[in-house]
Design a protein around this motif. Structure first.
Motif, PDB file in Angstrom:
ATOM      1  N   ALA A   1     -66.172   6.073  67.234  1.00 21.34           N
ATOM      2  CA  ALA A   1     -66.967   5.641  66.084  1.00 21.34           C
ATOM      3  C   ALA A   1     -66.571   6.384  64.821  1.00 21.34           C
ATOM      4  O   ALA A   1     -67.132   6.133  63.752  1.00 21.34           O
ATOM      5  CB  ALA A   1     -68.448   5.858  66.375  1.00 21.34           C
ATOM      6  N   GLY A   2     -65.628   7.282  64.927  1.00 22.13           N
ATOM      7  CA  GLY A   2     -65.225   8.117  63.808  1.00 22.13           C
ATOM      8  C   GLY A   2     -64.927   7.366  62.523  1.00 22.13           C
ATOM      9  O   GLY A   2     -65.566   7.631  61.498  1.00 22.13           O
TER      10      GLY A   2
ATOM     11  N   MET B   1     -61.128  15.288  70.995  1.00 24.54           N
ATOM     12  CA  MET B   1     -62.249  14.371  70.795  1.00 24.54           C
ATOM     13  C   MET B   1     -63.530  15.149  70.577  1.00 24.54           C
ATOM     14  O   MET B   1     -64.313  14.855  69.672  1.00 24.54           O
ATOM     15  CB  MET B   1     -62.437  13.484  72.032  1.00 24.54           C
TER      16      MET B   1
ATOM     17  N   TYR C   1     -68.413  11.670  74.490  1.00 26.39           N
ATOM     18  CA  TYR C   1     -67.557  12.238  73.446  1.00 26.39           C
ATOM     19  C   TYR C   1     -66.535  11.206  72.974  1.00 26.39           C
ATOM     20  O   TYR C   1     -66.215  11.113  71.792  1.00 26.39           O
ATOM     21  CB  TYR C   1     -66.831  13.488  73.969  1.00 26.39           C
ATOM     22  N   HIS C   2     -66.057  10.443  73.915  1.00 27.81           N
ATOM     23  CA  HIS C   2     -65.085   9.406  73.568  1.00 27.81           C
ATOM     24  C   HIS C   2     -65.712   8.371  72.632  1.00 27.81           C
ATOM     25  O   HIS C   2     -65.097   7.954  71.647  1.00 27.81           O
ATOM     26  CB  HIS C   2     -64.576   8.722  74.843  1.00 27.81           C
TER      27      HIS C   2
ATOM     28  N   LEU D   1     -68.205   8.822  70.624  1.00 29.87           N
ATOM     29  CA  LEU D   1     -68.395   9.443  69.315  1.00 29.87           C
ATOM     30  C   LEU D   1     -67.095   9.437  68.523  1.00 29.87           C
ATOM     31  O   LEU D   1     -67.054   9.100  67.340  1.00 29.87           O
ATOM     32  CB  LEU D   1     -68.899  10.879  69.483  1.00 29.87           C
ATOM     33  N   ALA D   2     -66.017   9.827  69.202  1.00 35.46           N
ATOM     34  CA  ALA D   2     -64.729   9.879  68.517  1.00 35.46           C
ATOM     35  C   ALA D   2     -64.299   8.488  68.072  1.00 35.46           C
ATOM     36  O   ALA D   2     -63.729   8.305  66.993  1.00 35.46           O
ATOM     37  CB  ALA D   2     -63.680  10.494  69.438  1.00 35.46           C
TER      38      ALA D   2
ATOM     39  N   MET E   1     -68.264  15.674  63.181  1.00 31.47           N
ATOM     40  CA  MET E   1     -69.045  14.542  62.670  1.00 31.47           C
ATOM     41  C   MET E   1     -70.541  14.813  62.788  1.00 31.47           C
ATOM     42  O   MET E   1     -71.313  14.608  61.848  1.00 31.47           O
ATOM     43  CB  MET E   1     -68.702  13.280  63.452  1.00 31.47           C
ATOM     44  N   ALA E   2     -70.920  15.241  63.971  1.00 30.51           N
ATOM     45  CA  ALA E   2     -72.345  15.444  64.238  1.00 30.51           C
ATOM     46  C   ALA E   2     -72.934  16.469  63.287  1.00 30.51           C
ATOM     47  O   ALA E   2     -74.065  16.327  62.814  1.00 30.51           O
ATOM     48  CB  ALA E   2     -72.542  15.894  65.685  1.00 30.51           C
TER      49      ALA E   2
ATOM     50  N   PHE F   1     -76.642   7.294  67.804  1.00 27.72           N
ATOM     51  CA  PHE F   1     -75.650   8.238  67.311  1.00 27.72           C
ATOM     52  C   PHE F   1     -76.286   9.609  67.081  1.00 27.72           C
ATOM     53  O   PHE F   1     -75.677  10.647  67.378  1.00 27.72           O
ATOM     54  CB  PHE F   1     -75.051   7.709  66.004  1.00 27.72           C
TER      55      PHE F   1
ATOM     56  N   SER G   1     -75.208  12.974  68.972  1.00 24.30           N
ATOM     57  CA  SER G   1     -74.713  14.070  68.137  1.00 24.30           C
ATOM     58  C   SER G   1     -75.452  15.368  68.431  1.00 24.30           C
ATOM     59  O   SER G   1     -74.833  16.417  68.629  1.00 24.30           O
ATOM     60  CB  SER G   1     -74.879  13.709  66.660  1.00 24.30           C
TER      61      SER G   1
ATOM     62  N   TRP H   1     -67.966   5.748  61.069  1.00 21.13           N
ATOM     63  CA  TRP H   1     -68.862   6.791  60.580  1.00 21.13           C
ATOM     64  C   TRP H   1     -68.369   7.332  59.237  1.00 21.13           C
ATOM     65  O   TRP H   1     -69.128   7.507  58.298  1.00 21.13           O
ATOM     66  CB  TRP H   1     -68.944   7.919  61.609  1.00 21.13           C
ATOM     67  N   GLN H   2     -67.077   7.554  59.166  1.00 20.67           N
ATOM     68  CA  GLN H   2     -66.519   8.149  57.962  1.00 20.67           C
ATOM     69  C   GLN H   2     -66.702   7.242  56.737  1.00 20.67           C
ATOM     70  O   GLN H   2     -66.929   7.719  55.633  1.00 20.67           O
ATOM     71  CB  GLN H   2     -65.042   8.448  58.174  1.00 20.67           C
TER      72      GLN H   2
ATOM     73  N   GLN I   1     -63.737  16.708  67.154  1.00 20.14           N
ATOM     74  CA  GLN I   1     -64.054  15.732  66.111  1.00 20.14           C
ATOM     75  C   GLN I   1     -65.517  15.310  66.178  1.00 20.14           C
ATOM     76  O   GLN I   1     -66.194  15.171  65.160  1.00 20.14           O
ATOM     77  CB  GLN I   1     -63.164  14.504  66.258  1.00 20.14           C
ATOM     78  N   ALA I   2     -65.992  15.114  67.401  1.00 16.04           N
ATOM     79  CA  ALA I   2     -67.385  14.692  67.572  1.00 16.04           C
ATOM     80  C   ALA I   2     -68.330  15.747  67.004  1.00 16.04           C
ATOM     81  O   ALA I   2     -69.302  15.416  66.306  1.00 16.04           O
ATOM     82  CB  ALA I   2     -67.679  14.461  69.053  1.00 16.04           C
TER      83      ALA I   2
ATOM     84  N   GLU J   1     -67.959  12.807  79.238  1.00 18.18           N
ATOM     85  CA  GLU J   1     -66.668  12.630  78.576  1.00 18.18           C
ATOM     86  C   GLU J   1     -66.641  11.301  77.831  1.00 18.18           C
ATOM     87  O   GLU J   1     -66.131  11.196  76.715  1.00 18.18           O
ATOM     88  CB  GLU J   1     -65.540  12.690  79.618  1.00 18.18           C
TER      89      GLU J   1
END
Lengths: 156, 156
Positions: free
Chosen positions: A119-120, B9, A113-114, A116-117, B16-17, A50, A54, A123-124, B12-13, A110
């Motif tokens: 895992a939002g 996306m 990024y997907h 990462l999103a 987060m990062a 991650f 990031s 992550w939060q 948001q990524a 892409e």
DNA sequence: CCTCCTGTGGTGTATCTGCAACACTTGCGA
DNA sequence: TCGCAAGTGTTGCAGATACACCACAGGAGG
């Protein structure tokens, strides 16, 4: 000190143990790292992965592996292996290679990024748990620490 | 968001990062851990070993392995192995065992205190490098963080 | 054009950690 | 006294990291 050499040693040892920063930072890292890994597991990402994703996303341009290693404080070899994994999953794409096939620059795809999103939420949850434990000053202190150590390391 | 699903996306990524605490704490840990390990190498101790020895010294009484694991945020199995190493070197002594030979309580030996004291100069170099990077408030913030997360973890 | 030299990417090896599983113990209630 | 449940120490295994090392690229200087 006169007849009990062990006594002075013991005193010094306790003094060191009590105020050792390495001990405390390591403990904080273990607590935080475990939490993030546990939350991120469902998304198939580990915390180091991650991190790489990031940083690469933040840089927002083809980056050299050694650059990423410097940003994260990781070994170049570790970055190399992590990039292998991320590339194999399609989250990262080699943007440029040398004549011998070495990757010189990578970018986030892409799909990266997907991921990462996606895992939002996980992550939060981890982020909320950690940031909710203290005030914002602690976060500022952490950032000051990082920049100061970074500058110091670059000089020496 | 309408025609560019990748745009949202990506936003948001990046968000987060940018604010991910796990990333920053992990980086701080790597910087600090490497420095301590490098300094302590000449004394033959690694940072985790130093941590175990320190906690045990601070407790100043026969301690159970699982207690140490809880204090350090380490896995019981990791403590078990580290205690093996430290025992083998004579820094730690088994104070009580069960009938099946399991170690139930350990204490620091005189040699252990000696090893800690001998690592003093190296430890102080690393400690000075880190603590010199920031003001005392950062250290306080770190401690608050640890206690808060610890309490939170004990509850759930 | 060639040589040296610094920086960089990648591989081998050793070590360490966490998770899962196991055997054993301890304490509690029936 | 006898189970049963929770906790504890240990080990097998898989994954990840750092260090040492090697091969190659890109300049600087002769």
């Amino acid at each position: 000190m006169q007849q009990e050499p062990g006594s002075g040693m013991r005193e010094q040892a306790l003094w060191m143990a009590d105020r050792c920063l390495g001990r405390r930072i390591a403990r904080l890292h273990r607590l935080v790292s475990r939490r993030f890994d546990a939350e991120l597991r469902e998304s198939g990402l580990t915390l180091p992965q991650f991190e790489v994703l990031s940083e690469l996303a933040l840089f927002d341009a083809p980056a050299r592996p050694s650059e990423i290693a410097g940003w994260l404080g990781l070994e170049r070899s570790t970055i190399s292996r992590n990039l292998d994994v991320l590339t194999h999953r399609g989250y990262v794409r080699v943007a440029a290679t040398s004549s011998t096939g070495r990757t010189t620059r990578v970018v986030v795809t892409e799909a990266g990024y997907h991921a990462l999103a996606e895992a939002g939420p996980a992550w939060q949850r981890a982020q909320a748990w950690i940031s909710g434990a203290v005030d914002a000053d602690a976060v500022d202190a952490l950032d000051r620490w990082l920049t100061a150590l970074d500058l110091d390391q670059q000089r020496g």
